[in-house]
Write an enzyme that holds these catalytic residues in place. Structure first.
Site, PDB file in Angstrom:
ATOM      1  N   GLU A  40       0.833  -1.201   0.000  1.00  0.00           N
ATOM      2  CA  GLU A  40       0.000   0.000   0.000  1.00  0.00           C
ATOM      3  C   GLU A  40       0.869   1.253   0.000  1.00  0.00           C
ATOM      4  O   GLU A  40       0.595   2.219  -0.731  1.00  0.00           O
ATOM      5  CB  GLU A  40      -0.915  -0.007   1.224  1.00  0.00           C
ATOM      6  CG  GLU A  40      -1.760   1.241   1.374  1.00  0.00           C
ATOM      7  CD  GLU A  40      -2.184   1.463   2.809  1.00  0.00           C
ATOM      8  OE1 GLU A  40      -2.471   2.621   3.144  1.00  0.00           O
ATOM      9  OE2 GLU A  40      -2.211   0.499   3.592  1.00  0.00           O
ATOM     10  N   ASP A  44       0.731   3.844  -3.044  1.00  0.00           N
ATOM     11  CA  ASP A  44       0.340   5.230  -2.801  1.00  0.00           C
ATOM     12  C   ASP A  44       1.328   6.187  -3.468  1.00  0.00           C
ATOM     13  O   ASP A  44       0.931   7.173  -4.097  1.00  0.00           O
ATOM     14  CB  ASP A  44       0.280   5.485  -1.295  1.00  0.00           C
ATOM     15  CG  ASP A  44       0.001   6.935  -0.956  1.00  0.00           C
ATOM     16  OD1 ASP A  44      -1.143   7.375  -1.157  1.00  0.00           O
ATOM     17  OD2 ASP A  44       0.928   7.641  -0.508  1.00  0.00           O
ATOM     18  N   GLU A 116      -4.564   0.538  -3.613  1.00  0.00           N
ATOM     19  CA  GLU A 116      -3.195   1.061  -3.652  1.00  0.00           C
ATOM     20  C   GLU A 116      -2.183  -0.079  -3.562  1.00  0.00           C
ATOM     21  O   GLU A 116      -1.152  -0.056  -4.245  1.00  0.00           O
ATOM     22  CB  GLU A 116      -2.978   2.054  -2.511  1.00  0.00           C
ATOM     23  CG  GLU A 116      -3.701   3.371  -2.705  1.00  0.00           C
ATOM     24  CD  GLU A 116      -3.425   4.364  -1.600  1.00  0.00           C
ATOM     25  OE1 GLU A 116      -3.479   5.581  -1.873  1.00  0.00           O
ATOM     26  OE2 GLU A 116      -3.148   3.937  -0.458  1.00  0.00           O
TER      27      GLU A 116
END
Length: 229
Positions: A40, A44, A116
């Site tokens: 993640e 991101d 993400e």
């Protein structure tokens, strides 16, 4: 996660060479063992870069603050969760029993984080160009609706959208002082933002104006805007 992953791959428009990466991206921290938080984090960063690069090319006359506000709209949790629901991502998540019972597969933050993580997994599986192509394909509908008019929002709205895009709590405003006669008052407001060590301040002839000034100061302190936008 009983549904075939091949169905999700068709929805994503990408087939993983390393299926374990895909499974890891779908594994919430409530599930025993390794989870998707590192993916993640990576996803991101990739998402913000790809969205920023595309906005830079699409709006050559836009100022820095305008680009930042447009990007915040594109990458906020609400937008990502809508995309995730379109992929039926909740059907594939690996959740702990408690999170599963509480409906975590429907929760906006969990869905956005998993998407993400999938971006990060695609990057590791196939490289930046493929990850960029997938992100742009998924966000195509969002890009089509973007104009610089979207940047003409008041500071409170811009601050709220920025914080939501980072999964943070909303700002808290407090009137700390009121000076002057009833017909000519000045309101002093403090704005507390979880990402800032100090509260931002604003003043104005009404509470609303003072809150807007405090929100604008918070955006500058966060580095989202430079005061000239």
């Amino acid at each position: 996660m009983s549904v075939s992953l091949s169905r999700l791959e068709r929805q994503l428009g990408y087939t993983f060479k390393d299926q374990e990466l895909m499974v890891l991206a779908l594994t919430h921290r409530s599930f025993a063992g390794r989870n998707n938080e590192r993916l993640e984090f990576l996803g991101d960063a990739i998402l913000n870069f790809v969205a920023g690069e595309a906005l830079f090319d699409r709006f050559p006359l836009a100022r820095e603050g305008q680009l930042s506000r447009l990007r915040a709209r594109l990458v906020k949790g609400e937008t990502l969760a809508v995309l995730a629901r379109g992929f039926d991502l909740g059907d594939y998540l690996r959740l702990g029993s408690g999170e599963l019972k509480s409906g975590g597969f429907r929760r906006e933050s969990i869905l956005a984080d998993a998407l993400e993580a999938l971006i990060g997994a695609i990057y590791l599986d196939a490289g930046m160009e493929v990850a960029r192509e997938r992100v742009l394909a998924w966000l195509a509908g969002e890009f089509e609706g973007l104009t610089l008019v979207d940047t003409n929002k008041d500071p409170k709205t811009r601050l709220q959208e920025f914080l939501q895009s980072r999964g943070c709590e909303l700002p808290r405003y407090e009137v700390v002082d009121i000076q002057g006669e009833p017909h000519c008052r000045t309101f002093f407001v403090e704005c507390e933002v979880v990402l800032l060590n100090e509260k931002s301040r604003g003043q104005g002839v009404s509470r609303r104006i003072a809150e807007q000034v405090a929100a604008a100061a918070a955006l500058i302190a966060l580095g989202v805007e430079n005061g000239n936008d």
